[in-house]
Design an enzyme around this catalytic site. Structure first.
Site, short mmCIF file in Angstrom:
data_model
loop_
_atom_site.label_atom_id
_atom_site.label_comp_id
_atom_site.label_asym_id
_atom_site.label_seq_id
_atom_site.Cartn_x
_atom_site.Cartn_y
_atom_site.Cartn_z
N THR A 96 0.76 -1.23 -0.28
CA THR A 96 0.05 0.51 -0.16
C THR A 96 1.02 1.53 -0.18
OG1 THR A 96 -1.77 -1.32 1.63
CG2 THR A 96 -2.30 1.06 1.25
N LYS A 171 -7.66 1.34 -2.57
CA LYS A 171 -7.07 1.05 -1.29
C LYS A 171 -7.39 1.58 0.01
CE LYS A 171 -4.65 -1.39 1.90
NZ LYS A 171 -5.18 -2.80 2.86
N LYS A 239 1.01 4.80 8.40
CA LYS A 239 1.56 5.42 6.94
C LYS A 239 0.25 5.44 6.35
CE LYS A 239 2.31 1.86 4.81
NZ LYS A 239 1.48 0.92 3.93
P1 NAP Z 1 5.96 -6.13 7.76
O1 NAP Z 1 4.89 -7.51 8.44
O2 NAP Z 1 6.68 -5.26 8.10
O3 NAP Z 1 6.61 -6.53 6.28
C1 NAP Z 1 7.48 -5.14 5.66
C2 NAP Z 1 8.38 -6.28 4.49
O4 NAP Z 1 9.49 -5.07 3.80
C3 NAP Z 1 9.63 -6.52 4.68
O5 NAP Z 1 9.97 -8.44 4.35
C4 NAP Z 1 10.37 -6.24 5.33
O6 NAP Z 1 11.80 -6.65 5.16
C5 NAP Z 1 10.40 -5.19 3.46
N1 NAP Z 1 10.83 -4.07 3.60
C6 NAP Z 1 10.62 -3.09 4.39
N2 NAP Z 1 11.53 -1.84 3.98
C7 NAP Z 1 12.11 -2.21 2.72
C8 NAP Z 1 12.86 -1.96 2.32
N3 NAP Z 1 14.19 -0.25 1.99
N4 NAP Z 1 14.39 -2.64 1.38
C9 NAP Z 1 14.07 -3.73 1.48
N5 NAP Z 1 12.89 -4.40 2.09
C10 NAP Z 1 12.00 -3.61 2.90
O7 NAP Z 1 4.64 -5.41 6.53
P2 NAP Z 1 2.99 -6.48 6.38
O8 NAP Z 1 2.45 -6.11 7.39
O9 NAP Z 1 3.44 -7.82 5.87
O10 NAP Z 1 3.00 -5.25 4.96
C11 NAP Z 1 3.26 -4.99 3.99
C12 NAP Z 1 3.21 -4.05 2.35
O11 NAP Z 1 0.84 -4.23 2.59
C13 NAP Z 1 2.78 -2.78 3.45
O12 NAP Z 1 2.18 -1.28 2.38
C14 NAP Z 1 1.25 -2.99 3.98
O13 NAP Z 1 0.22 -2.05 4.61
C15 NAP Z 1 0.44 -3.74 3.30
N6 NAP Z 1 -0.58 -4.64 4.41
C16 NAP Z 1 -0.42 -5.26 5.15
C17 NAP Z 1 -1.72 -5.85 5.44
C18 NAP Z 1 -1.40 -6.57 7.06
O14 NAP Z 1 -2.78 -6.70 7.48
N7 NAP Z 1 -0.38 -6.19 7.41
C19 NAP Z 1 -3.27 -5.85 4.55
C20 NAP Z 1 -2.90 -4.89 3.77
C21 NAP Z 1 -2.08 -5.04 2.97
P3 NAP Z 1 12.59 -7.08 6.43
O15 NAP Z 1 12.06 -8.19 6.40
O16 NAP Z 1 14.33 -7.35 5.78
O17 NAP Z 1 12.59 -6.05 7.23
#
Ligand code: NAP
Length: 298
Positions: A96, A171, A239
């Site tokens: 997102t 979204k 965010k």
């Molecule tokens: P998360 O568990 O914090 O995972 C974030 C991922 O992004 C990790 O693999 C992290 O790598 C990687 N990352 C972050 N900054 C980076 C960078 N500068 N370079 C390379 N890799 C980077 O987050 P998440 O919950 O999976 O969310 C991911 C996306 O999906 C976000 O945009 C979020 O808004 C969206 N989303 C989340 C949900 C939910 O319920 N969780 C639902 C819908 C949408 P590392 O492992 O090295 O930290």
């Protein structure tokens, strides 16, 4: 079958990659923290050394990382996927991020003969695990037709909503509904608690009615158990609300409910709770009322 690369094995990426492997796709993975790739190499995925290396072994590159600069980094940065890509490749961004930045990235990639779909998802960590995500897609119709079979492996409701950036705008619409439903669930549970109701029975009674919501049924149940582990962290939720409020400012819209909830989350972040799940929004209501849901009077 298209060869896939998947960048970003966080809470959401992990579930999605499991489902892509289950569907039989050959998948190359890359994650910044390399140890997170191990569970997938054990299942037959190939581990890449960089996003560029991942793209060099794929026809279609998917990513799910945190924020706009992170997507820019893994797609366009020094060792970004674009440097391993061939013309005709398609990127699918499941993160997102900003609709405006998405449109700019799509234009940059198009100049290299590479397509970009914005395909943010909704349905939480549960939806990612079960392959039941709602996916809102922006971009060219022929790119969408190419991506749809792959998206079917991770999602249930897949909608091509319009041109580049429209997936991200949709979204943001979704995120207003999520946080407003969570605030409503919190206020409702607070009243239930103060009235001396059995919270489990209350949830059972109202969860399937006209006032029910995904947030109430899934996250309300967690609140009652005092389980604030994140499906979606407060930091990432903030965010998204920042992106909503930026879009509202650009369009001259007064989104006062969203602004209020953004304020509540800011307080929780200041209290050091940014790593908790977004349902910890109830803690802001508990602070104001002196009542703890599921735990009597504070
Ligand atoms: P998360 O568990 O914090 O995972 C974030 C991922 O992004 C990790 O693999 C992290 O790598 C990687 N990352 C972050 N900054 C980076 C960078 N500068 N370079 C390379 N890799 C980077 O987050 P998440 O919950 O999976 O969310 C991911 C996306 O999906 C976000 O945009 C979020 O808004 C969206 N989303 C989340 C949900 C939910 O319920 N969780 C639902 C819908 C949408 P590392 O492992 O090295 O930290």
């Amino acid at each position: 079958m298209e060869r896939l690369a998947f960048i970003g094995l966080g809470i959401m990426g992990r579930g999605m990659v499991h489902n892509l492997l289950k569907a039989g796709y050959p998948v190359t993975v890359w994650n910044r923290t390399a140890s997170r790739m191990d569970e997938f190499t054990a299942l037959g995925a190939r581990a890449a050394t960089s996003p560029a290396d991942a793209a060099a072994h794929a026809d279609l590159v998917m990513c799910c990382v945190s924020d706009t600069p992170d997507v820019e980094r893994v797609l366009l940065g020094e060792d970004g996927a674009v440097h391993g890509a061939q013309a005709g490749m398609l990127f699918i961004d499941l993160s997102t991020i900003s609709p405006k930045a998405t449109r700019q990235m799509a234009a940059t990639l198009r100049a290299h003969g590479i397509g970009l779909l914005d395909a943010p998802v909704s349905g939480g960590s549960e939806g990612a695990e079960r392959g039941t995500l709602s996916i809102m897609v922006g971009g060219e119709a022929d790119d969408f037709a190419r991506a749809e079979p792959v998206l079917r492996a991770i999602g249930k409701t897949i909608t091509h909503v319009g041109a580049s950036g429209s997936g991200q705008s949709t979204k943001l619409v979704n995120q207003i509904l999520c946080v407003a439903n969570m605030l409503a669930a919190g206020e409702a549970l607070l009243l239930a608690q103060a009235s001396g109701l059995d919270l489990g029975k209350t949830l059972q009674a109202v969860g399937g009615g006209a006032g029910g919501s995904w947030m109430l049924v899934n996250r309300g149940a967690q609140v009652i158990r005092r389980d604030f582990r994140p499906g979606f962290t407060i930091d990432l939720q903030q965010k998204d609300l920042r992106l909503v409020l930026e879009a509202a400012e650009d369009l001259g819209l007064p989104l006062s409910l969203t602004a209020t909830i953004h304020g509540f989350y800011s307080v929780l972040q200041r209290q050091g709770l940014g790593h908790e799940g977004n349902h910890a929004l109830v803690k802001a209501l508990e602070n104001l009322s002196g009542i703890t849901i599921g735990g009597g009077h504070a």
